[in-house]
Scaffold this active site. Sequence first.
Site, PDB file in Angstrom:
ATOM      1  N   CYS A  37       0.133   3.567  10.771  1.00  0.00           N
ATOM      2  CA  CYS A  37       0.664   4.711  10.023  1.00  0.00           C
ATOM      3  C   CYS A  37       1.360   5.670  10.989  1.00  0.00           C
ATOM      4  CB  CYS A  37      -0.437   5.453   9.284  1.00  0.00           C
ATOM      5  SG  CYS A  37       0.207   6.918   8.450  1.00  0.00           S
ATOM      6  N   SER A  89       0.824  -1.208   0.000  1.00  0.00           N
ATOM      7  CA  SER A  89       0.000   0.000   0.000  1.00  0.00           C
ATOM      8  C   SER A  89       0.861   1.262   0.000  1.00  0.00           C
ATOM      9  CB  SER A  89      -0.875  -0.028   1.252  1.00  0.00           C
ATOM     10  OG  SER A  89      -1.592   1.164   1.379  1.00  0.00           O
ATOM     11  N   GLY A 109      -3.702   3.743   1.065  1.00  0.00           N
ATOM     12  CA  GLY A 109      -4.509   3.935   2.263  1.00  0.00           C
ATOM     13  C   GLY A 109      -5.753   4.764   1.996  1.00  0.00           C
ATOM     14  N   ILE A 156       6.580  -5.483   7.981  1.00  0.00           N
ATOM     15  CA  ILE A 156       6.404  -4.357   8.865  1.00  0.00           C
ATOM     16  C   ILE A 156       5.964  -3.117   8.078  1.00  0.00           C
ATOM     17  CG2 ILE A 156       8.100  -5.177  10.513  1.00  0.00           C
ATOM     18  CD1 ILE A 156      10.154  -3.240   9.310  1.00  0.00           C
ATOM     19  N   ASN A 157       5.177  -2.269   8.743  1.00  0.00           N
ATOM     20  CA  ASN A 157       4.986  -0.919   8.251  1.00  0.00           C
ATOM     21  C   ASN A 157       6.320  -0.183   8.463  1.00  0.00           C
ATOM     22  OD1 ASN A 157       3.852   1.581   7.445  1.00  0.00           O
ATOM     23  ND2 ASN A 157       1.877   1.016   8.307  1.00  0.00           N
TER      24      ASN A 157
END
Lengths: 304, 304, 258, 258
Positions: B130, B21, B46, B191-192
């Site tokens: 985020c 994303s 997102g 992971i973000n």
Amino acid sequence: MANLNIDIGKLHLKNPVLTASGTFGYGTEYADFMDLSRIGGVIVKGTTLHPREGNDYPRMAETPSGMLNAVGLQNKGVDFFISDIYPQIRDVDTNIIVNVSGSTIEDYVACAEKIGELEKIPAIELNISCPNVKQGGMAFGTTCAGASEVVKAVRKAVRKTLIVKLSPNVTDIAEIAKAVEAEGADSVSLINTLMGMAINIEMRRPVLSTVTGGLSGPCVKPVALRMVYQTSRAVKIPVIGLGGISGWQDAVEFILAGATAIQIGTYNFIDPTVSRKVGEGINAYLDRNGFRSVGELVGAMERG
Amino acid sequence: MANLNIDIGKLHLKNPVLTASGTFGYGTEYADFMDLSRIGGVIVKGTTLHPREGNDYPRMAETPSGMLNAVGLQNKGVDFFISDIYPQIRDVDTNIIVNVSGSTIEDYVACAEKIGELEKIPAIELNISCPNVKQGGMAFGTTCAGASEVVKAVRKAVRKTLIVKLSPNVTDIAEIAKAVEAEGADSVSLINTLMGMAINIEMRRPVLSTVTGGLSGPCVKPVALRMVYQTSRAVKIPVIGLGGISGWQDAVEFILAGATAIQIGTYNFIDPTVSRKVGEGINAYLDRNGFRSVGELVGAMERG
Amino acid sequence: MKKYISDWTVKENTSIHAHYCLLKLVSGETFPETLPGQFVQVRVDDSSATFLRRPISIHFANTADRELWLLIQRIGKGTRKLSELKPGQKLNLIHPLGKGFSIPDTKNKRLLLIGGGVGAAPLLYLGAYLKENGFQPAFLLGARSEKDLLQSEEFGKYGDVYLATEDGSRGEKGFVTAHSLLQREKADFLYACGPKPMMLAVAKYAAQQAIPCEVSLENSMACGIGACLCCVEKTKKGNVCICTEGPVFNINQLTWPI
Amino acid sequence: MKKYISDWTVKENTSIHAHYCLLKLVSGETFPETLPGQFVQVRVDDSSATFLRRPISIHFANTADRELWLLIQRIGKGTRKLSELKPGQKLNLIHPLGKGFSIPDTKNKRLLLIGGGVGAAPLLYLGAYLKENGFQPAFLLGARSEKDLLQSEEFGKYGDVYLATEDGSRGEKGFVTAHSLLQREKADFLYACGPKPMMLAVAKYAAQQAIPCEVSLENSMACGIGACLCCVEKTKKGNVCICTEGPVFNINQLTWPI
């Protein structure tokens, strides 16, 4: 020539450049390449109460712009340090700081007490963040309660300047810093290594004997800088910044983020003279930009 | 030709390669460069209940082997997505997954419900990580209680496959993963980005308008790999691995670490065709090493 | 021995078959005393895949011409970039590193230097050094095939050369450790350098025959100067850094299963 | 317009004074239609300091010879490496990107193209394109000093050239926006590219004089194709990506303080 002097607790540095524990041996390993008196101090490698063999080979993996290590605090113990190493380095014209590690509070205290008696060691860096040892420091370093407990005990036992080295493997490093500040730490140094891993896809097994290890090098710099920024705004004690510094520009970034002094770690392996060059570069930057002392640069950002 | 099919909950992937994303637009941005049907799926950027302008410029800083971003979930809102974007992409021959973000539980649920009604969207990735939005998802993603609460609410509202994207900015990511598994998540993706920072030393101010931002790229791979390894051993639901993948070798590392599928993020910016190449490379690796299916490779390490 | 960091200039860079190159460097400054078995730490460049220096053994050192030779196998990004260096380009080295091979006290010893593939590199300088000091070294060199047997003519300048290849394309067919020379003659001292399984086989032979034997190890390392503690080998004295205590070890020091 | 990723071959790379170079590339494959004001995303290499592609404006495009020119100022590691490329080397580009300058409907307009320093780069191709399409463009080029005034002879092929330097070493002394031409003649359309303060000054002049004006922006970006959303400019429609909605904007679209 700007004034590069900086004080960390009772510790007086001729310039803000230190070398990070585990990356500069006892300083003597680098004496062929540079004059150790040109830097603010040398933090010698992790010392424990008892001798430790460390982890099995392999202990190292190269990663994009960095490396993983899993040394596991290999050292011959504090008594060997006092009898065999200390006499060789006590008269070096810079600050020799000993990094103290342990697995239990009692070990930390006993080791720190012994170092505390050495006349020419002005400060101790307490490692509560080693990711490579089972029941090692990181267990203490990842909770406020654990960090407080070990710092409280060591603080009682030593009067020297006490720097606490923090783990970045936490949700909120500033909270940990506040906890150790409350127990009387004179300074915090951050970041220790980020826990990471590498896999050999042909052998289909982890590269490191310990599976995971500590990540360091330029790759971690953005994370380190962010944590120094957050921490320096949360505590009153001086923050020592490290993590991926490879030149004076990086050092200036850390000082602007709020670090009072900085440490050079992994990059000593690539350029054994980098610590001297960083000191010179900071000085030239200060002159060029009209700062009279490095202290004026600490946290001197326009906004944020 | 090995069998590359993988299932994530009720979601069927023709191969384990997804695009992350925020790095692949709505897929259409990349259609000039590659055939989207060659990858397992596209996770579109997102989406929030209401339109968001995102953060001020500058939003980007290049770092050693990586980059920081602080986009701040700029998007035109879920209704615009449904009316204007969905019709353009609904018939693409791959899985289109929507990443859903929010600031309150109510927003998450309302947005997810709307996406849940779209016939050709087989799964939702819930972004509770985020780092670039005040009161954004990361507040939920850094505690077990917060993560549980939002996943529980969304799980009640949608029957589609629910993937929860986790933040690496925590002490123990496996604990968070267990918490969301307990609330019915079908999968976790990690992971973000790692929270980081960069400073412009000539201007003496942060590079990003938001001071801190999210770090991604090859620099974070060792951390991501370690977290995927730890998480995949802690939960029973499939783990989707991402963080710094720039080629098939990296993807194989993640799968060996325990990832059932992988996402390609930042490297789409450097090579817009990398996702197709990674799928081909995984296939060749499986053939060369005698694996009949990619499923056999998941977590297939000799030790550790 | 004092160590130096300095830029060297590429004098020649010659490809050897498909996968190797011979890199000849000239010192711009002093040429420090260099012992056989020592190594250098090479700074490749700043690419993201070549962050650390590369340890490379010294193939040959010529003090008079201030020349240092490195024999390199292209196996990764770092070695590939080294193989692409052009004459006149600079290369930064830390030099000299580690302890070298030991030199026997008496001249009439039969010394056999056993090399495997590119691992034979440091044995050239060892052979030359031994010959110059009055010894008569012999070389037993093995490789996968003819194309991996490197510099055999160069070795011939300093002693007899015996060859073996796994595919029989040159010399005796089979592993170097199965070469008939080892059955025919018993050396007084063995030096070995090559892949770990080959050195292990040599060490077993040496132990069986009660021949003193030194091997040169190639553990992965970061610093090369005893600071990072990554390159450790488990010895009878515990974990020691091969960069400072080695890379050459007598097999008696090691804990290998021999 | 369809975008391509492909390797281009360096045909020439010429240094200009101390800090600039002119890089001429030849396409190995098709040469796609290229509009003035568009840009390319260049893959420098894989060094740790040049992870992302570099957006560079198209200085000139010659469809017949399949040539693309890039005018580059050495300001960082990426541009320095580009300046060191040798003829025959390859360079990977994503091309063409963004929307270009608008072309007026009627031919008799007085078009003035105002460039500052290396920012003048895209105006060469714009000028050539305009001339080829029957317009008579004029160029007003400013720079710090003579050594930063680039390609003025090349610009002269396509129209009158007026010059200004801050130090007076060539042309009128002072900022380009203080050039007497702007007092003497009123153009019908302005195109500007250069440093932000210079473009802001041009925009103010244009607004004052009610002359339509387009500017080309240079916000930092990662992808170049509208995916990363990093290169946004605040416009009257909100934040938009300059890589897809620009890099050229009419000043009416922007929220600049003019």
